[in-house]
Design an enzyme around this catalytic site. Structure first.
Site, PDB file in Angstrom:
ATOM      1  CE1 TYR A 142       9.973  69.030  17.853  1.00 12.08           C
ATOM      2  CE2 TYR A 142       7.637  69.463  17.574  1.00 12.08           C
ATOM      3  CZ  TYR A 142       8.765  68.729  17.263  1.00 12.08           C
ATOM      4  OH  TYR A 142       8.668  67.667  16.385  1.00 12.08           O
ATOM      5  CG  ASP A 235      11.611  67.870  26.154  1.00 15.42           C
ATOM      6  OD1 ASP A 235      10.812  68.017  25.206  1.00 15.42           O
ATOM      7  OD2 ASP A 235      12.736  67.360  26.006  1.00 15.42           O
ATOM      8  CE  LYS A 263      17.018  67.864  19.981  1.00 16.28           C
ATOM      9  NZ  LYS A 263      16.923  68.070  18.520  1.00 16.28           N
TER      10      LYS A 263
HETATM   11  P1  KE4 Z   1      12.925  64.043  18.165  1.00 10.30           P
HETATM   12  O1  KE4 Z   1      11.645  63.217  18.124  1.00 10.30           O
HETATM   13  O2  KE4 Z   1      13.062  64.961  16.963  1.00 10.30           O
HETATM   14  O3  KE4 Z   1      14.170  63.178  18.418  1.00 10.30           O
HETATM   15  O4  KE4 Z   1      12.839  64.979  19.455  1.00 10.30           O
HETATM   16  C1  KE4 Z   1      11.739  65.845  19.582  1.00 10.30           C
HETATM   17  C2  KE4 Z   1      12.111  66.974  20.529  1.00 10.30           C
HETATM   18  C3  KE4 Z   1      11.653  66.907  21.830  1.00 10.30           C
HETATM   19  N1  KE4 Z   1      11.959  67.869  22.724  1.00 10.30           N
HETATM   20  C4  KE4 Z   1      12.741  68.927  22.371  1.00 10.30           C
HETATM   21  C5  KE4 Z   1      13.052  69.971  23.395  1.00 10.30           C
HETATM   22  C6  KE4 Z   1      13.241  69.039  21.046  1.00 10.30           C
HETATM   23  O5  KE4 Z   1      13.995  70.111  20.702  1.00 10.30           O
HETATM   24  C7  KE4 Z   1      12.923  68.046  20.113  1.00 10.30           C
HETATM   25  C8  KE4 Z   1      13.393  68.111  18.664  1.00 10.30           C
HETATM   26  N2  KE4 Z   1      14.113  69.297  18.294  1.00 10.30           N
HETATM   27  C9  KE4 Z   1      14.026  69.671  16.902  1.00 10.30           C
HETATM   28  C10 KE4 Z   1      14.785  70.984  16.680  1.00 10.30           C
HETATM   29  N3  KE4 Z   1      14.475  72.015  17.553  1.00 10.30           N
HETATM   30  C11 KE4 Z   1      14.572  68.591  16.021  1.00 10.30           C
HETATM   31  C12 KE4 Z   1      14.783  69.011  14.598  1.00 10.30           C
HETATM   32  C13 KE4 Z   1      13.674  68.519  13.713  1.00 10.30           C
HETATM   33  O6  KE4 Z   1      12.499  68.490  14.150  1.00 10.30           O
HETATM   34  O7  KE4 Z   1      14.001  68.184  12.561  1.00 10.30           O
END
Ligand code: KE4
Length: 425
Positions: A142, A235, A263
């Protein structure tokens, strides 16, 4: 008891789609109502009904120092005295960028406001730099919700991607090729049949549960990108400053061309970033032609929080400690399942841990999705009732912070044993 959470959730569902601002928070994969959190501190979260939990979500990774870290809090309060947003260059953004360049090996970084924005920008940059359109991503990884990442593998002979969400145009999805994780041959075949701009990967997958790269896999991707003139994008929105100061690049000794962050670099505030060598980053506007912008990019409060966090992480000893805590938790969970004769497996790297139920090994999304999600949901609810807050999905990670004590881990293992004995009986 969570009557207040239930009442809040009723109100929330009237004005927020699904009652939340991000889908996984709605507890749909585990049932029941989400908890409304009132405050956090150290390794704990406290819900609006006054219940206390040992927290392994840590806001999905950012709170590696533990919640309400004094230095991060002070940095935010101090910066706030000077104003909340300038929309102009400021010292804070330079300090955070310098610290990231020092610790990651990126020569330049650009700040944005989320991981999604970092990935979206990095993909555009890779396409511009290579003058190609095709992207390779991996099933189960993801990368946020930009259209070209909400794509699943084509069926049958179709190697090009199919939309994985309504609203993603077929034409956009077709430029994304999807391969299984840990399968180099598949990637080589895609390279042979397509002009590929970039490969984007979670160097440790943490969105299908935690799945580690097999020996030589990341290096193999590096070699294929070099052979075919494509860029390798790591990523590191989860692994960055989680696996170590230098993240997965340092941990696996593989250098990516562009790295995305989020994060941890925000210390709990909304921050994303992407970076790489100057030759590539100089393509980004206004130094180059690739447009990317943001009203709140480099926000002084967010930059102050991120810098205060990274300053405290500039120590190999801390990561050694986090790794030991991860090993203790992972081995403990694995032993409990084995003693109870359960089919289960645990993956762990540093302070990232995941226990899969119903499968005895995992290497990609195909194997991960064989996990027993119904059992996980039961386990989640029992752990929650006993004061341990896990991710409300089998396909996430357990995060450990520097505020988690050995006692926290011991208590968690006790509760896990009780929960699994209860489910087994
Ligand atoms: P954000 O747009 O949520 O800040 O980041 C997206 C993203 C990109 N790449 C990786 C590897 C990620 O894990 C994420 C976001 N992670 C999720 C949980 N696995 C955030 C939690 C959510 O979507 O509410």
């Amino acid at each position: 008891m969570n009557d207040k959470s239930k009442a809040f959730f009723l109100r929330a569902q009237a004005v927020l789609p699904g009652g939340v601002n991000s889908p996984v928070r709605a507890f749909r994969a585990v049932g029941g109502n989400p908890l409304f959190i009132e405050k956090t501190n150290g390794s704990r979260v406290y819900d609006v009904d006054g219940n206390e939990y040992i927290d392994y979500v840590l806001s999905w990774g950012p709170m590696i120092l533990g919640h309400n870290n004094p230095a991060v809090r002070e940095a935010v309060l101090d910066a706030a005295q000077r104003g909340l947003s300038f929309g102009a260059p400021n010292e804070y953004e330079v300090k955070l960028a310098e610290k990231m360049v020092e610790l990651t090996g990126c020569e330049m970084v650009r700040m944005v406001n989320s991981g999604t924005e970092a990935v979206m920008s990095a993909l555009r940059l890779a396409r511009a730099f290579t003058q190609r359109n095709k992207i390779i991503k991996f099933e189960g990884c993801y990368h946020g919700h930009t259209d070209s990442m909400l794509v699943k593998a084509g069926s049958g002979a179709m190697t090009f991607g199919q939309p994985d969400s309504p609203g993603v145009p077929d034409a956009v999805a077709a430029d994304t090729l999807v391969a299984p994780y840990n399968n180099l041959e598949f990637v080589e075949d895609l390279f042979k049949n397509n002009d590929v701009a970039c490969v984007i990967i979670e160097p440790v997958a943490a969105n299908m549960g935690v799945v580690l790269p097999e020996e030589g896999y990341l290096n193999g991707l590096r070699k294929l990108c070099d052979e075919y003139g494509a860029l390798l994008i790591f990523d590191e929105i989860i692994t960055g400053f989680r696996l170590g100061k230098g993240g997965a690049q340092e941990y696996f000794n593989v250098k990516a061309d562009i790295v995305t962050y989020g994060k941890i670099i925000g210390g709990g505030m909304p921050v994303g970033a992407y970076g790489g060598r100057k030759e590539i980053m100089s393509y980004v506007s206004p130094s180059g032609p690739v447009y990317q912008a943001g009203t709140l990019s480099g926000n002084p409060i967010a930059m102050a929080a991120g810098f205060a966090q990274l300053e405290q992480l500039d120590s190999d000893e801390l990561y050694t400690h986090l790794g030991k805590m991860g090993e203790k938790l992972g081995a403990g969970l694995d032993n409990i399942a084995k003693e109870l004769g359960m089919i289960a497996c645990v993956t762990q790297v540093g302070s990232l841990v995941c226990q899969f139920f119903g499968i005895d090994s995992v290497k990609d999304y195909e194997t991960a999705r064989g996990a027993d999600t119904a059992l996980y949901a039961q386990y989640f609810q029992k752990m929650l009732a006993s004061g341990v807050y896990l991710a409300p999905s089998q396909f996430e990670a357990m995060f450990i912070s520097l505020a988690h004590s050995e006692t926290d881990i011991d208590v968690t293992l006790e509760k896990a044993r009780e929960a699994l004995v209860g489910i087994r009986s």
